[in-house]
Every structure is written in structure tokens, then in C-alpha cells.
Design an enzyme around this catalytic site. Structure first.
Site, PDB file in Angstrom:
ATOM      1  N   HIS A 194      23.072  46.408  29.813  1.00 59.39           N
ATOM      2  CA  HIS A 194      21.904  45.542  30.007  1.00 59.39           C
ATOM      3  C   HIS A 194      21.513  44.858  28.704  1.00 59.39           C
ATOM      4  CE1 HIS A 194      19.534  49.303  28.964  1.00 59.39           C
ATOM      5  NE2 HIS A 194      19.274  48.437  28.018  1.00 59.39           N
ATOM      6  N   GLU A 435      43.827  37.056  41.549  1.00 57.39           N
ATOM      7  CA  GLU A 435      43.181  38.044  40.683  1.00 57.39           C
ATOM      8  C   GLU A 435      44.057  39.264  40.473  1.00 57.39           C
ATOM      9  OE1 GLU A 435      38.704  38.205  41.227  1.00 57.39           O
ATOM     10  OE2 GLU A 435      39.384  38.138  43.302  1.00 57.39           O
ATOM     11  N   ASP A 459      39.449  39.780  36.742  1.00 56.57           N
ATOM     12  CA  ASP A 459      40.223  40.823  37.403  1.00 56.57           C
ATOM     13  C   ASP A 459      41.704  40.727  37.070  1.00 56.57           C
ATOM     14  OD1 ASP A 459      38.538  42.598  38.831  1.00 56.57           O
ATOM     15  OD2 ASP A 459      37.951  40.919  40.099  1.00 56.57           O
ATOM     16  N   CYS A 506      38.074  30.464  37.623  1.00 56.59           N
ATOM     17  CA  CYS A 506      36.648  30.775  37.639  1.00 56.59           C
ATOM     18  C   CYS A 506      36.333  32.080  36.906  1.00 56.59           C
ATOM     19  CB  CYS A 506      36.105  30.802  39.065  1.00 56.59           C
ATOM     20  SG  CYS A 506      36.916  32.037  40.082  1.00 56.59           S
TER      21      CYS A 506
HETATM   22  C1  PEP Z   1      37.258  37.175  38.308  1.00 54.21           C
HETATM   23  O1  PEP Z   1      37.698  38.288  38.626  1.00 54.21           O
HETATM   24  O2  PEP Z   1      37.718  36.498  37.353  1.00 54.21           O
HETATM   25  C2  PEP Z   1      36.128  36.582  39.043  1.00 54.21           C
HETATM   26  C3  PEP Z   1      35.730  35.357  38.826  1.00 54.21           C
HETATM   27  O3  PEP Z   1      35.512  37.372  39.949  1.00 54.21           O
HETATM   28  P1  PEP Z   1      34.432  38.506  39.554  1.00 54.21           P
HETATM   29  O4  PEP Z   1      34.156  38.406  38.080  1.00 54.21           O
HETATM   30  O5  PEP Z   1      33.240  38.234  40.402  1.00 54.21           O
HETATM   31  O6  PEP Z   1      35.179  39.746  39.936  1.00 54.21           O
HETATM   32 MG    MG Z   2      37.103  39.135  40.515  1.00 54.59          MG
END
Ligand code: PEP
Ligand code: MG
Length: 577
Positions: A194, A435, A459, A506
Site C-alpha cells: 500500500h 499472458e 503476467d 497493456c
Molecule cells: C498483464 O498481466 O499484463 C495485465 C495487463 O493484466 P493484469 O495486470 O490485470 O493481470
Molecule cells: Mg494479467
């Protein structure tokens, strides 16, 4: 004497802060067992209730002082502590101990604290395990009121101070920020803790996880906090200090330049367009995304809809949440990711009976097992597609079979809606996330079956390198530039290009301005990131020649394929500078 120590850096608008060390030596109050007489229990319970009321009013006062523009996660921290103070699991149990075992309120609270900490320690999920910090902060605050320990740490003028502490409570951090602290260093904390989240939200450069920093650093000495590299330099020599000051000066100038970039078209120096999209979790995140001119929402994490509740949301609740966002986006595309629960994103009503949640029943695996849960969300997304441009994105795909099964459910629901006369967009794109290494290696087959791909590097890195992304002890292995990770990214991009479908990234890597050039060199043109990273990444990409970077990336890969593995990271770093 000058010396440096290392931890995990957190950058804000400026990555560097220069200030004077202020050590926060707030050890836990010493609590000793104290037995009471049976006729004292009433008095002890009312002391306890009184301490809770005072602790709550401290926090309410902090919340009160927050400006309306405060990010929602900061308010959430305070609200969580307020709720914990009301929680029967804490308050009733303490009262029971006072009555049953005839202990003083502070000792009864200590015993209950120890019991609850044990429960947290046994949790499998490392993210939840770190939430025991919250319990510590809440209990310490109540105990200080019980023992009438004066807390003067936030009463003084903090202008230009760098706080050095074992750990910081959210409310103290907020107060100290308001009193002008310029940075902080803590002994505890990982990137997911946090304290780290707060530093980002409060826009304070910080370093977490510098063990023994409260002993190593001296009150009043000058210190430079480098949130970019996670290095604290104590008592720097004049020459070093001048260099840091110059960097800070440059960063200040850059911030002004950044603001001016939001309206400039996103095109590289050799005229190639690129797209910057935003990742959001809550409808509130849209404001920053729009301010920084995101062209779409490349990832809407819908997990928050499922959290802190006992039953999953009904179709209408999903639909209303999506409808609100679509309305706010005013025509910009929205990529809704279907639920990605499990592992680092657990829900209250979900039990981990498997021993390794990151490799277990999560995301699309859970959805295809619990199809009713999945269908509720799918129906809402498909209905929302009638309201504006919506893309549906499936997380954690491992095999093409999962795509076939998901597509079948989607087309069945579309048929149902058609029969029911409910509107939807029959052309809504359905995409998937890369991922897992198997998805990247088989990306050609994924690309054949999907309308777009998005690389989730958070991931992908953890699964490729076999490290839990929230385990602070393994941070040193979490390397986005590992040749295996870069190869998987490259394979995925090539697959999407071969099948002529859009591909974006992303994961956090997409919003790292230092790595943007590398990704462009690998052929990536769509980047989706935290809204706060949009302008920095845009600036980096605007200054790059994609054609040149592509040539350099090819050369680096040829060298890698010819066995020059050792020079891979060096070559990449050279390419980026
Ligand atoms: C990722 O795994 O890069 C992703 C964008 O998903 P999250 O971070 O929500 O697992
Ligand atoms: Mg992910």
C-alpha cells in the site's frame, strides 16, 4: 560520508527529490499483559470504545482534509481503516477477551491482533498477506489512544523533508504530504504494497524496501531519492548534488513540455502513427485518460465489480457500469476484459483450495468452469456493445480451445438476444490476451481465431520467468528485458501482423518510456497504460525513428539467434540510448 543504498523505486512526476532526512522513529507502544478485576471490565470496555472513537475521529479528520481531487484509492485506504475499526471480528473479540480473561483493553487488543495476524500469515495470496500492514496500523493507533501516547510525528513542519521510516500508515503519509514532505523511504514494502501504491497516487518519489534505512540514515543529513532507479544517496558530494539538481531542473522543465504534448498527433519522427490507450479499473480513471488524450480504453479491468462482496454482480449491474463508462467516453472505443479473478486478484467469496493459485483456476479457466458466472458478464458486455464501440477481451488464454469455447458462448448469447429483440453489435471484436508463454508461442493460431491481441506483460513475465509477480523477494528476477520475454513479445507481434489483426500491449511495460522504443522496434504500434504514463510514453515515442529502431531490433535478434546471448541486454540498452 557519502553512501548509497538501494530499494524499489517509485517515480512520480519527478523521479528525483532532494531533501533533509527526517527519521520517523515511532516504535510500537510497549504493551504488557495486565490483569484486571471482574468489577473493572465495564470500565475497560468503555476505555476501549473511547479509544476507537478517538482513532476514528483522527481518520475522519484526515479524510475531511483531503481535497476533492484526491485519487479514489487514497480515500479507499482511509475507508478501509475506518471499516476495520468497526469490524466485529476485532471489536467484539476484544470485548470478549476483556470479559472472559480479565485482561486490560490494550492487552486484549494485542491478543486479538496476534490471532488475526496469524490468519493473514496463513493466506496463500501474497497481496492479501501484505494487507496485514493495515491491521498493524489500525491496532497501533487504537493502542496509542489507550496508553495516551502523544503522536507528534505529523505535527511539525515537514517542508522539504524526506521521511525515513520502518513503514508508513496511509493516513500519516497523506498528512505528511500535505505538510510538504518531498519524498519517503521505508524499510518495508514491495511494488504492490500500500505504501508503494500511495506514493504513486500522491505523486511522491519514494523508495520502499531499503532494509535498516532508519539506522543507516542520520537525522538532518541531505539525501537524494531517486525513484527511477531506487537509489538513495546520503550526504552527496557537491559535484553529485549539482548533477542531481540539474536532473531535477530538467525534469521540471519536462513536465511543462509534457502538458503541451497532449494535443500533438502521435507520429514517430519517420512519420509512422502510433496509438496511446489507457488502462482503467474504475469509472473515475477515465478523467485522467481523457485529459491526456488517450484514443481508447485498451484495458478495462472488470474485477473490481466482483470485489468486497459475497455474491457476484447481476447482469444489470454489469450493464449499468459499462453503460456509464461508454457514455463518459463519448465515442472512444472501450475494451472490456472479462473477469480475471483468482491468483493476485482474489475475491472474498472465492476459496483457494489449490496450492498454487497463479497456476490454478483463474480468469478464463474459472469462467469456462463456472459458465453461468461468465454468461452473466458476457450478456452485459454484448448488450453494452449496442451503446458504443466495445471490444471484448479474454484474459489468460492458454489454448485455442478456450477461444473456441468462449466464442461459442458469445454467439449463443447473441442468438438469444436476437430472439429476445435486444440490441447488440454483431461485429463487436473479440480479442484475447497473450499472458502465458504457450499463448505467445502459439500466437499464429490465436491470431487466426481472434479479432485482436493484447500482450499482458505483467503476467507474461511472471509465467515466462516462473516468478510470482507479487513476491517481493523475487523482484530481482522480474526482468522485462530477459531475452525469452522479448522473444515471446516479438513472436506475438509478428503473428498479429501476419494475420492482419491489431495487437496492443497493456502490461506495465507498455507505459515505460524507457522501453517504448524497443517495443516500437519490435513492431508494436498500440500501447495501453495507466493514464498517468500516457504523456511520458508519448514523448518518448514522438522522438523515435521507428524505421531505424526496427533495423536495430532485427540486428539484435540476429545476434541472439547466432548465439551472442551475453550481449543481448547490452545491445538493447545501447539501442534505447
Ligand atoms: C498483464 O498481466 O499484463 C495485465 C495487463 O493484466 P493484469 O495486470 O490485470 O493481470
Ligand atoms: Mg494479467
Amino acid at each position: 560520508m557519502t553512501f548509497s543504498c538501494h530499494g524499489i523505486g517509485i517515480s512520480a512526476s519527478y523521479s528525483i527529490a532532494i531533501g533533509k532526512v527526517h527519521r520517523l522513529e515511532r516504535d510500537q507502544p510497549t504493551i504488557r499483559p495486565r490483569q484486571i478485576r471482574s468489577d473493572e471490565t465495564g470500565n475497560e470496555i468503555s476505555r476501549f470504545c473511547d479509544a476507537i472513537i478517538r482513532s476514528r475521529s483522527d481518520l475522519l479528520a484526515v479524510r475531511e482534509q483531503l481535497p476533492a481531487s484526491t485519487a479514489s484509492d487514497i480515500v479507499d485506504f482511509i475507508n478501509t481503516h475506518l471499516l476495520m475499526m468497526e469490524d466485529q471480528a476485532l471489536t467484539q473479540a476484544v470485548e470478549d477477551i476483556i470479559k472472559r480473561d480479565l485482561f486490560s483493553a490494550e492487552w486484549a487488543l494485542q491478543l486479538r491482533h496476534n490471532e488475526l495476524i496469524k490468519v493473514f500469515d496463513e493466506m496463500e495470496d501474497p497481496y492479501l498477506r501484505t494487507r496485514k500492514d493495515d491491521l498493524d496500523h489500525v491496532v497501533t493507533r487504537i493502542q496509542k489512544h489507550l496508553l495516551q501516547v502523544e503522536d507528534t510525528s505529523t505535527d511539525q513542519n515537514m517542508e522539504g523533508k524526506v521521511i525515513v521510516a520502518r513503514d508508513l500508515s496511509p493516513s500519516d503519509t497523506i498528512l505528511m504530504r500535505q505538510q510538504g514532505i518531498c519524498a519517503f523511504i521505508t524499510e518495508y514494502g514491495s511494488p504492490m504494497s500500500h505504501t508503494a501504491i500511495l506514493a504513486r497516487s500522491l505523486n511522491i518519489p519514494a523508495i520502499v524496501g531499503i532494509k535498516a534505512s532508519t539506522k543507516l540514515l542520520h537525522e538532518g543529513e541531505t539525501i537524494v531519492v531517486d525513484g527511477l532507479y531506487g537509489i538513495a544517496t546520503a550526504s552527496p558530494e557537491q559535484r553529485q548534488l549539482d548533477q542531481f539538481k540539474q536532473r531535477l531542473q530538467e525534469e521540471r522543465g519536462k513536465e511543462q513540455t509534457l502538458k503541451a504534448l497532449s494535443k500533438i498527433p502521435s507520429v514517430s519522427t519517420d512519420g509512422q502513427p502510433f496509438e496511446l490507450m489507457a488502462n482503467i479499473e474504475l469509472p473515475e480513471d477515465i478523467e485522467t485518460a481523457l485529459k491526456n488524450n488517450a484514443t481508447a480504453i485498451g484495458l478495462y479491468r472488470t474485477e473490481f465489480l466482483y470485489m468486497n462482496r459475497q455474491t457476484p454482480p447481476a447482469e444489470e449491474e454489469h450493464f449499468n457500469a459499462y453503460a456509464e463508462i461508454i457514455e463518459n467516453l463519448d465515442g472512444l472505443p472501450l475494451t472490456i476484459r472479462t473477469l480475471d479473478l483468482g491468483a493476485d486478484k482474489p475475491v472474498d467469496n472465492q476459496h483457494h483450495d489449490n496450492c498454487n493459485p497463479a497456476l490454478g483456476m483463474r480468469a478464463i479457466r474459472l469462467c469456462l468452469k463456472e459458465t453461468e458466472l461468465f454468461k452473466t458478464q458476457l450478456r452485459a458486455i454484448i448488450r453494452a456493445s449496442a451503446l458504443g464501440p466495445v471490444r471484448l477481451m479474454i484474459p489468460m488464454l492458454t489454448t485455442v480451445r478456450e477461444i473456441d469455447q468462449s466464442r461459442k458462448l458469445i454467439s449463443d448469447i447473441q442468438q438469444e438476444l436476437k430472439v429476445e429483440g435486444i440490441a447488440y453489435d454483431a461485429d463487436m471484436p473479440v480479442g484475447g490476451m497473450i499472458e502465458v508463454p504457450s499463448a505467445a508461442l502459439d500466437a499464429h493460431n490465436f491470431a487466426r481465431k481472434l479479432d485482436f491481441l493484447s500482450i499482458g506483460t505483467n503476467d507474461l513475465i511472471q509465467y515466462t520467468l516462473a516468478i510470482d509477480r507479487v513476491d517481493e523477494e523475487l523482484n530481482y528476477l522480474y526482468d522485462p528485458l530477459h531475452p525469452a520475454v522479448i522473444r515471446l513479445i516479438r513472436i506475438s507481434i509478428e503473428a498479429a501482423h501476419a494475420y492482419n489483426i491489431p495487437i496492443s500491449m497493456c502490461g506495465e511495460m507498455a507505459g515505460d518510456p524507457q522501453l517504448a522504443g524497443l517495443l516500437a522496434g519490435l513492431g508494436l504500434r498500440e500501447f495501453s497504460m495507466q493514464p498517468n504514463s500516457l504523456l511520458k510514453t508519448k514523448q518518448a515515442l514522438l522522438a523515435t525513428d521507428f524505421g531505424q529502431l526496427t533495423i536495430q531490433a532485427d540486428k539484435i535478434f540476429r545476434a541472439l539467434e547466432n548465439g551472442h546471448h551475453e550481449s543481448f541486454s547490452d545491445n538493447i540498452l545501447k539501442m534505447l540510448h
